[in-house]
Design an enzyme around this catalytic site. Structure first.
Site, short mmCIF file in Angstrom:
data_model
loop_
_atom_site.label_atom_id
_atom_site.label_comp_id
_atom_site.label_asym_id
_atom_site.label_seq_id
_atom_site.Cartn_x
_atom_site.Cartn_y
_atom_site.Cartn_z
N CYS B 103 107.20 51.82 51.94
CA CYS B 103 106.80 49.64 53.33
C CYS B 103 106.53 50.24 54.10
CB CYS B 103 108.40 48.62 52.82
SG CYS B 103 107.48 47.24 52.20
N HIS B 202 108.49 49.95 45.71
CA HIS B 202 110.42 50.76 45.67
C HIS B 202 110.52 50.57 44.66
CE1 HIS B 202 110.96 46.44 47.06
NE2 HIS B 202 110.51 46.81 47.96
#
Lengths: 492, 265
Positions: B103, B202
């Site tokens: 991310c 994630h």
């Protein structure tokens, strides 16, 4: 209260006539009638508990509905917001103010968005557009942290009580900083007569009082026998930098997550000295005891709720009581009388077995529930069913289970079940603490049945669900006749 | 440098960059997974944090992890990365150290992040990619994701406002089977350069993708102990891991294909 006790909706023409006589805007009266009718219809069709639809319909008919009705409460509104503990805390506030002799109206169904608030308000109003009992009472409303900014101005609250600010459902709410910034902006729109009741031990919450023009009451825990551990790979701490200058904060002590006695080594900003304080005596699984210190004096308080996080909830409620000028003995009595809200630490008896539901919807909440559970050695190993859903109201991202300290649960259970839509994710998380669950079952009804089979009479089954998993497990228990339908419970 | 692999318990050292600033979205799950999968094989994984201002010495680590954080934290991290750690990090990457950026960490390993308003955030340009935030009118990329990763699949959850685009020669991590990926336009997700992996996934990423976790561990072991380090990679019982992986694939309408491959891990 039950919908069956509501008067049947009068015809719209009659409503308009009544409204004209009472001098209320016809639009408000119409909104109330439409809202109630939609709620009745929803219930008859069995669509839902009817806690949102009436407000949604009524607000459409009169966008000023919340403002008009809230203004009529003679003792004003207490608004409770924050990430964790809103429902429990607003329940505690209601008990406290009732013990002080006030009539209290609240949104007890956990329906805390604008439409739920509107539903709560219109249920207390007659078709005239006027509140019942001449408005002689106070609203105690829990408000969703994201919805708060939009409706605080309409409610013009007498007290705004903020519990804490944790990472919760980032996919829905955005980042923690964004939430704090929105709160701050909406607090600026309130009249200076609004009293803020803020958690001094949560830096982001305490900072909301920074530069506030009206009165701020801070509450905080002075000391407690139990502390957070600090050996985790990466502690779940959402606010670790100074709200003013962004230097990393120091904590001495830190009670859990970012809650504690904080100070900024950079600019010197530190935890404000609280006017309402707790000296914690014990924080166990069944009850907590603490010495409550207020400007009016000190008294020992006992609350039938587990863990330090509930001491904070009780302390927050006591602070709202102080802000509403409730006498100390009423505060103590109210807190002691409290019975947990729907799905929050409530106890249900099922054929000689006890079931305790402990809602957990984010890592900090779960950590505190797990800590209360694993640090209670009195009754030996626990039977535990964990339920993880990923609907919008739970948070669609289940990453947070890896941030929670499941490690403290290792070896603490004699039965461990994993259920809910993300049962396999939960089972995997448990595998990584070395505790394989005996049962892994996405279907909540089946997961519950298996867990109950493994809980003998006289024993307790603990259930830790996320929000919609709690609703599902409640409805399963209702189906088995173990729990009343929640909207039929007495509005305590 | 490392001792002979015969004499001592094998050990790996993971450098965790900015754990105080970049700790969103269950990044801890990636560390827990790497550590536990090493432990199950008798390999010790030492977790070492690399904070703001600390020098990165490539010889002190066998793999690196960098996670995602909130916007305000990304600024100071980007500055520290550029000013304190950039050249050492490049050296580590060029010497094939496995690096995982998730991310925000992925965005920082790339060239730049252009916010909807305000100044551009300069990355360190290890990955030939860049990210553009197109303003609040353009919806965030949020939801469950499935990728084709070689012959296998990866699953995760993404939540990013910026759209990431790859340079002409850059290699994506995988092809999007369900979800948004880098930009919701070209069906690419993540970016790979040598042993450096950038991704938006994630969930946490590694627990439900044990083959990716093991790939990173294997790369780190080989780099430190040579080719015969593969003997440490004893197969594990990953039933639970694949149950969770497959449950998500099925929910996204993707047929699980790795079952045969899983056995050969």
């Amino acid at each position: 209260m039950s919908s069956e006790n509501l008067p049947p909706p009068p015809s719209m023409a009659a409503a308009a006539r009544t409204a004209r006589r009472a001098g209320a805007p016809p639009r408000t009266a119409l909104a109330i009638v439409l809202g109630r009718a939609s709620g009745g219809l929803a219930r008859r069709l069995g669509i839902s508990g009817g806690t949102s639809l009436p407000g949604l319909v009524a607000q459409y008919a009169d966008p000023q509905l919340i403002r008009r009705l809230a203004a009529q409460a003679q003792h004003g509104c207490v608004v409770v917001t924050g990430t964790n503990g809103k429902t429990t805390t607003s329940g505690l506030v209601a008990y406290t103010l009732r013990a002080a002799g006030l009539r209290i109206w609240r949104n007890r169904e956990g329906s805390n968005l604008a439409r739920g608030i509107a539903t709560t308000l219109l249920r207390r109003a007659g078709a005239s557009g006027r509140l019942a009992d001449g408005g002689d009472g106070a609203f105690v409303l829990e408000v969703d942290e994201a919805a708060f900014a939009r409706i605080a101005t309409d409610l013009q609250p007498r007290v705004v009580l903020v519990t804490n600010l944790f990472r919760d459902q980032l996919d829905r709410y955005g980042e923690v900083d964004t939430v704090a910034e929105r709160w701050r902006a909406s607090l600026r729109t309130l009249p200076a007569t609004t009293i803020l009741a803020l958690n001094a031990d949560d830096p982001a919450v305490a900072a909301l009082g920074d530069g506030y023009a009206g009165t701020t009451l801070y509450y905080g825990v002075e000391q407690t026998p139990t502390h957070a551990d600090s050996d985790s790979v990466a502690q779940v701490i959402d606010t670790r930098t100074c709200p003013r200058c962004r230097t990393p904060l120091t904590f001495a002590p830190r009670f859990y997550s970012h809650i504690g006695h904080w100070a900024c080594p950079g600019c010197g900003y530190s935890r404000p000295t609280p006017q309402v304080r707790a000296q914690v005596i014990s924080a166990g699984l069944d009850a907590s005891r603490f010495l409550l210190e207020t400007p009016q004096g000190a008294a020992e308080v006992s609350v039938g709720l587990p863990g330090l996080y509930n001491v904070y909830n009780a302390l927050a409620a006591a602070t709202a009581g102080v802000a509403m000028a409730a006498p100390l003995d009423a505060i103590v009595t109210g807190l002691a009388r409290f019975t947990p809200a729907f799905g929050r630490a409530e106890e249900i008896v099922a054929d000689g077995r006890k079931i305790r539901i402990l809602l957990a919807k984010n890592p900090t909440g779960l950590n505190e529930v797990l800590r209360a559970l694993s640090s209670d050695h009195a009754a030996g190993k626990k039977r535990l069913l964990m339920l993880l859903n990923d609907r919008a109201a739970d948070g669609e991202d289940v990453s947070w289970i890896w941030d929670a300290d499941f490690e403290q649960l290792a070896g603490a259970t004699s039965y461990l079940g994993a259920g809910g839509m993300r049962a396999y994710d939960l089972a995997l998380r448990l595998k990584y603490i070395g505790d394989e669950p005996q049962d892994v079952e996405p279907e909540i009804g089946v997961a519950l049945a298996r867990a109950l089979e493994k809980t003998p009479s006289g024993e307790t089954l603990y259930i830790i669900p996320t929000y919609t998993a709690m609703l599902a497990v409640r409805s399963e228990l209702e189906r088995r006749g173990y729990a009343p339908r929640y909207w039929e419970q007495e509005d305590a | 440098m490392p001792e002979s692999s015969d004499t001592l318990t094998p050990e790996l050292r993971i450098g965790h960059l900015y754990p105080d600033q970049l700790n969103m979205y269950g990044d801890r799950g990636n560390i827990i997974t790497l550590r536990q999968r090493c432990a199950w094989r008798g390999v010790t994984l030492r977790h070492i944090t690399l904070d703001l201002g600390e020098t990165l010495r490539p010889d002190d680590y066998d793999l690196l992890f960098i996670g995602g954080g909130q916007d305000k934290e990304q600024d100071e991290v980007a500055r520290d990365l550029r000013e304190v750690k950039a050249s050492a990090l490049r050296e580590a990457v060029e010497s094939d150290m496995p690096v995982l950026g998730v991310c925000g960490g992925y965005q920082l390993l790339a060239k730049f992040y252009r916010p909807a308003e305000g100044p551009e955030l300069e990355g360190i340009g290890i990955l030939d990619a860049w990210t553009i935030h197109k303003g609040k009118a353009v919806a965030r990329c949020i939801g469950n994701v499935a990728l084709q990763w070689g012959e296998q699949t990866l699953v995760g959850f993404e939540n990013h406002g910026g759209r990431t685009y790859l340079g002409a020669g850059a290699q994506p991590l995988g092809r999007v089977l369900a979800g948004h990926g880098n930009n919701s336009e070209d069906h690419q997700e993540g970016c790979v350069y040598r042993n450096t992996y950038g991704t938006y996934l994630h969930g946490s990423l590694l627990p439900k993708n044990p083959h990716l976790a093991d790939h990173l561990i294997r790369l780190a072991l080989r780099r430190r102990y040579g080719a015969d380090a593969d003997r440490y990679m004893t197969p594990l019982d990953d039933t639970r891991e694949w149950q969770a992986h497959d449950a998500m694939l099925r929910r996204l309408g993707v047929t699980p294909r790795h079952e045969a491959a899983a056995v050969s891990l």
